[in-house]
Design a protein around this motif. Structure first.
Motif, PDB file in Angstrom:
ATOM      1  N   PHE A  12      -3.230  -3.211   9.368  1.00  0.00           N
ATOM      2  CA  PHE A  12      -4.556  -2.236   9.228  1.00  0.00           C
ATOM      3  C   PHE A  12      -4.000  -0.852   9.336  1.00  0.00           C
ATOM      4  N   ILE A  13      -4.853  -0.120   8.451  1.00  0.00           N
ATOM      5  CA  ILE A  13      -4.593   1.464   8.221  1.00  0.00           C
ATOM      6  C   ILE A  13      -5.618   2.374   8.797  1.00  0.00           C
ATOM      7  N   PRO A  14      -5.160   3.417   9.568  1.00  0.00           N
ATOM      8  CA  PRO A  14      -6.176   4.156  10.149  1.00  0.00           C
ATOM      9  C   PRO A  14      -6.481   5.060   9.111  1.00  0.00           C
ATOM     10  N   GLU A  15      -8.163   5.540   9.555  1.00  0.00           N
ATOM     11  CA  GLU A  15      -8.914   5.879   8.640  1.00  0.00           C
ATOM     12  C   GLU A  15      -8.319   7.419   8.356  1.00  0.00           C
ATOM     13  N   ASP A  16      -7.773   7.889   9.418  1.00  0.00           N
ATOM     14  CA  ASP A  16      -7.485   9.534   9.561  1.00  0.00           C
ATOM     15  C   ASP A  16      -6.035   9.845   9.303  1.00  0.00           C
ATOM     16  N   VAL A  17      -5.300   9.201   8.487  1.00  0.00           N
ATOM     17  CA  VAL A  17      -4.021   9.412   8.235  1.00  0.00           C
ATOM     18  C   VAL A  17      -3.841  10.712   7.152  1.00  0.00           C
ATOM     19  N   PRO A  18      -3.012  11.838   7.770  1.00  0.00           N
ATOM     20  CA  PRO A  18      -3.179  13.044   7.123  1.00  0.00           C
ATOM     21  C   PRO A  18      -2.210  13.141   5.624  1.00  0.00           C
ATOM     22  N   ASP A  19      -2.643  13.494   4.721  1.00  0.00           N
ATOM     23  CA  ASP A  19      -1.729  13.672   3.377  1.00  0.00           C
ATOM     24  C   ASP A  19      -1.877  15.098   2.732  1.00  0.00           C
ATOM     25  N   SER A  20      -1.070  15.661   2.577  1.00  0.00           N
ATOM     26  CA  SER A  20      -0.831  16.928   2.175  1.00  0.00           C
ATOM     27  C   SER A  20      -1.392  17.102   0.627  1.00  0.00           C
ATOM     28  N   ARG A  21      -1.312  15.938  -0.003  1.00  0.00           N
ATOM     29  CA  ARG A  21      -2.031  15.868  -1.354  1.00  0.00           C
ATOM     30  C   ARG A  21      -3.498  15.704  -1.367  1.00  0.00           C
ATOM     31  N   GLY A  22      -4.204  15.519  -0.295  1.00  0.00           N
ATOM     32  CA  GLY A  22      -5.485  15.259  -0.345  1.00  0.00           C
ATOM     33  C   GLY A  22      -5.814  13.920  -0.957  1.00  0.00           C
ATOM     34  N   SER A  23      -4.909  12.918  -1.184  1.00  0.00           N
ATOM     35  CA  SER A  23      -5.445  11.541  -1.748  1.00  0.00           C
ATOM     36  C   SER A  23      -5.697  10.745  -0.721  1.00  0.00           C
ATOM     37  N   SER A  24      -6.628   9.753  -1.201  1.00  0.00           N
ATOM     38  CA  SER A  24      -6.963   8.882  -0.243  1.00  0.00           C
ATOM     39  C   SER A  24      -5.962   7.574   0.165  1.00  0.00           C
ATOM     40  N   THR A  25      -5.890   7.115   1.317  1.00  0.00           N
ATOM     41  CA  THR A  25      -5.063   6.374   1.719  1.00  0.00           C
ATOM     42  C   THR A  25      -4.922   4.969   0.600  1.00  0.00           C
ATOM     43  N   ARG A  26      -6.155   4.634   0.216  1.00  0.00           N
ATOM     44  CA  ARG A  26      -6.505   3.541  -0.957  1.00  0.00           C
ATOM     45  C   ARG A  26      -5.419   4.105  -2.214  1.00  0.00           C
ATOM     46  N   GLY A  27      -5.805   5.264  -2.598  1.00  0.00           N
ATOM     47  CA  GLY A  27      -4.983   5.719  -3.716  1.00  0.00           C
ATOM     48  C   GLY A  27      -3.517   5.771  -3.622  1.00  0.00           C
ATOM     49  N   ARG A  28      -3.045   6.295  -2.383  1.00  0.00           N
ATOM     50  CA  ARG A  28      -1.803   6.174  -2.316  1.00  0.00           C
ATOM     51  C   ARG A  28      -0.928   4.975  -2.373  1.00  0.00           C
ATOM     52  N   LEU A  29      -1.796   3.633  -1.769  1.00  0.00           N
ATOM     53  CA  LEU A  29      -1.288   2.569  -2.028  1.00  0.00           C
ATOM     54  C   LEU A  29      -1.253   1.870  -3.206  1.00  0.00           C
ATOM     55  N   LEU A  30      -2.357   2.162  -4.060  1.00  0.00           N
ATOM     56  CA  LEU A  30      -2.429   1.698  -5.375  1.00  0.00           C
ATOM     57  C   LEU A  30      -1.402   2.503  -6.357  1.00  0.00           C
ATOM     58  N   GLY A  31      -1.484   3.736  -6.208  1.00  0.00           N
ATOM     59  CA  GLY A  31      -0.542   4.382  -7.080  1.00  0.00           C
ATOM     60  C   GLY A  31      -1.275   4.548  -8.600  1.00  0.00           C
ATOM     61  N   PRO A  32      -0.534   5.414  -9.619  1.00  0.00           N
ATOM     62  CA  PRO A  32      -0.942   5.301 -10.845  1.00  0.00           C
ATOM     63  C   PRO A  32      -1.077   4.182 -11.560  1.00  0.00           C
ATOM     64  N   LYS A  33      -2.281   3.534 -11.791  1.00  0.00           N
ATOM     65  CA  LYS A  33      -2.206   2.347 -12.749  1.00  0.00           C
ATOM     66  C   LYS A  33      -1.769   1.022 -11.772  1.00  0.00           C
TER      67      LYS A  33
END
Length: 148
Positions: A12-33
């Protein structure tokens, strides 16, 4: 080496994980393509899928809640998580799940999966299936729960 098993670990992924790049957690996990989730799969030896609230974006703009009654979208009623599926000898299951949990934590926290990955190992304690669940320091949200 032991009997073959099929098991699922939900991280389970918390909703409020900070990211300096401003990307969503979903986006970080998926990555480019989808390259990051594919690499997580390759490095852990487990199949991984992003599931739960926020895991699907509908092209028609409809709200995910309106699709929860459909069998294929039932997971949208759950909190955001990575579903990790392992199939193989039972003797390797805990090690594969530990590796998957470690990799997911690295990505969610904004780390890199490049060869320098070893520097991120050990930043999070892992108690593993049957011994509790790993999580982020200061965030009780990211946990693993195995079922089989």
């Amino acid at each position: 080496v032991g009997s073959n098993v099929k098991a699922v670990l939900k991280i389970f992924i918390p909703e409020d994980v900070p990211d300096s790049r401003g990307s969503s957690t979903r986006g970080r996990l998926l990555g480019p393509k989808g390259s990051t989730i594919q690499r997580l799969h390759a490095e852990s030896g487990c199949k991984m899928q992003i599931r739960g609230k926020g895991s699907v974006k509908f092209q028609d703009g409809s709200a995910p809640e309106s699709h929860v009654h459909e069998e294929q979208y039932a997971h949208l009623a759950e909190d955001l998580h990575v579903s990790v599926q392992y199939e193989g000898p039972s003797a390797f299951m805990n090690a594969k799940f530990a590796k998957a949990l470690d990799l997911v934590k690295t990505v969610v926290l904004g780390g890199s999966l490049q060869p320098a990955y070893e520097q991120y190992r050990g930043i999070m304690p892992y108690a593993g299936p049957g011994g509790g669940a790993g999580g982020f320091p200061g965030s009780a949200g990211l946990t693993g729960a195995a079922s089989g």
